[in-house]
Design an enzyme around this catalytic site. Sequence first.
Site, PDB file in Angstrom:
ATOM      1  N   PRO A  72       0.829  -1.203   0.000  1.00 18.79           N
ATOM      2  CA  PRO A  72       0.000   0.000   0.000  1.00 18.79           C
ATOM      3  C   PRO A  72       0.867   1.259   0.000  1.00 18.79           C
ATOM      4  O   PRO A  72       1.967   1.263   0.541  1.00 18.79           O
ATOM      5  CB  PRO A  72      -0.794  -0.116   1.304  1.00 18.79           C
ATOM      6  N   CYS A  73       0.343   2.315  -0.603  1.00 22.07           N
ATOM      7  CA  CYS A  73       1.166   3.504  -0.839  1.00 22.07           C
ATOM      8  C   CYS A  73       1.496   4.290   0.418  1.00 22.07           C
ATOM      9  O   CYS A  73       2.400   5.114   0.408  1.00 22.07           O
ATOM     10  CB  CYS A  73       0.490   4.414  -1.851  1.00 22.07           C
TER      11      CYS A  73
END
Length: 361
Positions: A72-73
Amino acid sequence: MAISVVSLFSGGGGLDLGFKKAGFDIKWAIDNNKNAVSTYKKNIGNHIVCADINTIDLESIPHADVVIGGPPCQSFSLAGKRDVEDERGQLVWRYIQIIKQVDPKAFVFENVTGILSAKNAKGEKVVELLKSAFIEIGYSISTKVVNAADYGIPQKRKRVIIVGLKDGYSFQFPTETHCEDGTGLKRYVSVEEALGDLPLAVEDEKGVTEYLVEAQSEYQGKMRCEGKITEHFIPQMSELDKYIISHVKPGGNYMDVPADVNSARIRRLQRDGGHTTCYGRLKPDEPSYTINTYFNRPNVGCNIHYSEDRLITVREALRLQSFPDSYELVSSSKQGKHLIVGNAVPPILAEIIAEKLKNYI
């Protein structure tokens, strides 16, 4: 013999669906979101584990020819500090540890374009640290910003794809098949070409309905399933949102709304500008903008149906993401469904990359 795959940060399985369609054998997958895992099991298989990837025993992960998935970013503000205490900051380095452990012939890493500009506390570019770490463990790296619309998906969705290969091979990304004006290639698949055969959305929150007309485009034909359609229910809206939506024209946004609207936010946007997709209505003859995890809200992206005065349904969002109509969501909440859909890699894009990867494996 099928090429084996381990899938990380699998979500609802957008990448996995594409690789499975291309004939790959997904042996093991992991995600920490219960709704995503339940959805994955419903559509792909029971080989997924619901667990925190930071605490999983690396020895329990099977060896495979390919590893797919991207952290996830949120991790990228801290990713360069390998000793950070924030678990999200460790995810990208955990990914590298798993690559080292599984020792695949190739990996496919997908992420938001923000990774290209993200820096750690020392000012070092995260993507360069990441590439160096992959090279250090024996992989040749190819990186590209890929626009899903260039490959026949009805959505302008740009993502960074990093492909690593062992033995000195360098991955060449698939050639684009579509472009905006159709010069030399096929024209982009439009929103209407993607959604035009779907019946009117229903009030019932199960969203079960059925096709009333034949497929009217090649893309619609690809998406359709046998039997009934699910998740095609009208999203809830406030009276204010209904009023706002009724004034926005196709391709328009908050600037179309009367200035006396009872919304300080819209008046501020009209005064200051910016956020051009905010309160946006889809254009029927163009692809959509990026489907995000808040497509049930008019003020976060361009989520208004191109011809009806409502937001797009979950099924329409799935269509724009290239999920087949046979794909079913299993979630304890509506927002859980939106997270699964908005975070996914379009399965058709995943399949195209998977087919190309076969040439190297």
